[in-house]
Scaffold this active site. Structure first.
Site, short mmCIF file in Angstrom:
data_model
loop_
_atom_site.label_atom_id
_atom_site.label_comp_id
_atom_site.label_asym_id
_atom_site.label_seq_id
_atom_site.Cartn_x
_atom_site.Cartn_y
_atom_site.Cartn_z
CG MET A 85 -1.85 -1.09 1.06
SD MET A 85 -3.41 -1.04 2.00
CE MET A 85 -3.05 -0.65 3.56
CE LYS A 126 4.27 -4.33 11.52
NZ LYS A 126 2.87 -4.21 10.96
CG HIS A 157 6.96 -2.24 1.98
ND1 HIS A 157 7.03 -1.22 2.94
CD2 HIS A 157 5.85 -2.88 2.04
CE1 HIS A 157 5.40 -0.97 3.17
NE2 HIS A 157 5.07 -2.15 2.88
#
Ligand code: PAF
Length: 274
Positions: free
Chosen positions: A27, A146, A34
């Site tokens: 997102m 996570k 990331h």
């Protein structure tokens, strides 16, 4: 790197890819967590696609859809430098019609913990991940541990719908102080960041106690709650097996300890796999 903002340009760009495709859906507001997914995807595949899409259907009424951190220029640079082939950044109109088919999260696994606190969140998340996986034609798709429940539900969706993609679970990335990286950490003030560290501290403490022989879930949760007093509100502390069934006693090799707690504006989650 090709940047595609429509389905048509994305499909066109994909035509030049040959061999395996690694896919990292995000997102945006990309951080080192990331980046580690993107780097792993680059190592394991011939080509890498990243998507950035703040998916409205996975936000509940009153959540932070409007204020969710958006950092398009920085994200583009990160992807370019990491060696991404295609960055897919569609609009909401490109991804959704008015009257859509819905995918529902499974009745039990989808409605405990995160699913109980955020009813409907996983339906919207699975809906967009299904679309993105289908569009990407990925060989492998990378998701962080996570979001443990998200990862489990995506793995189940791929299995239940016979989707031809391998889901790769990736380890949690933490900053030097132990805080699990999250785009929502951007909301934390310095003081809140210090208090947010109690999440990883409580998990470390539980791990230490387990290693010294304490396996009773109730005792471990009580001890973790003490550490988590520094947060503004604990939403849950759960000790479950890898299929999200509650455990009375920790089973080494088959346990996850999961926490959700509020610190200032953000609701933070963290976990450890034992
Ligand atoms: O984990 C996320 O960032 C999102 O839930 C995902 C998988 C990109 C779907 O919108």
């Amino acid at each position: 790197m090709i940047i595609a903002r429509t389905i048509d340009t994305f499909k066109e760009a994909k035509k030049i890819l040959t061999g395996s495709i690694g896919f990292v859906p995000t997102m945006g507001a990309l951080h080192k967590g990331h980046l580690s997914l993107i780097q792993q995807a680059c190592q394991e595949n011939d080509h890498v696609i990243v998507s950035i899409f703040v998916n409205p259907t996975q936000f509940l009424e009153g959540e932070d859809l409007e204020s969710y951190p958006r950092r398009e220029e920085a994200d583009k640079k990160i992807c370019e430098l990491a060696g991404v082939d295609i960055l897919f950044m569609p609009t909401v109109e490109q991804m959704y019609e008015k009257d859509e088919l819905h995918i529902g999260a499974p009745a039990i696994r989808g409605y405990v913990l995160e699913g109980q606190k955020r009813p409907g969140h996983f339906d919207g998340m699975l809906q967009i991940v299904m679309k993105l996986l289908n569009l990407s034609g990925a060989t492998r798709a990378y998701f962080g541990k996570k979001d443990a429940q998200q990862l489990a539900l995506i793995t189940q969706m791929v299995k239940n719908y016979f989707m031809d993609v391998e889901i790769i679970p990736c380890d949690i990335v933490r900053d030097e102080s132990g805080l699990a990286l999250s785009s929502r950490n951007a909301y934390l003030s310095e003081e809140e960041k210090q208090r947010a560290l109690s999440l990883s501290r409580s998990l470390k403490r539980a791990t230490k106690r387990i290693m010294s022989g304490e396996l009773d879930s109730k005792t471990l949760k009580q001890e973790m709650a003490e550490v988590l007093k520094e947060t503004d509100k604990i939403e849950y502390i759960a000790i479950v097996d890898r299929t999200f069934n509650e455990l009375q006693k920790v089973e080494i090799g088959n346990t996850m300890i999961l926490i959700a707690a509020w610190v200032g504006k953000p609701r933070l989650i963290d976990n450890i796999w034992i």
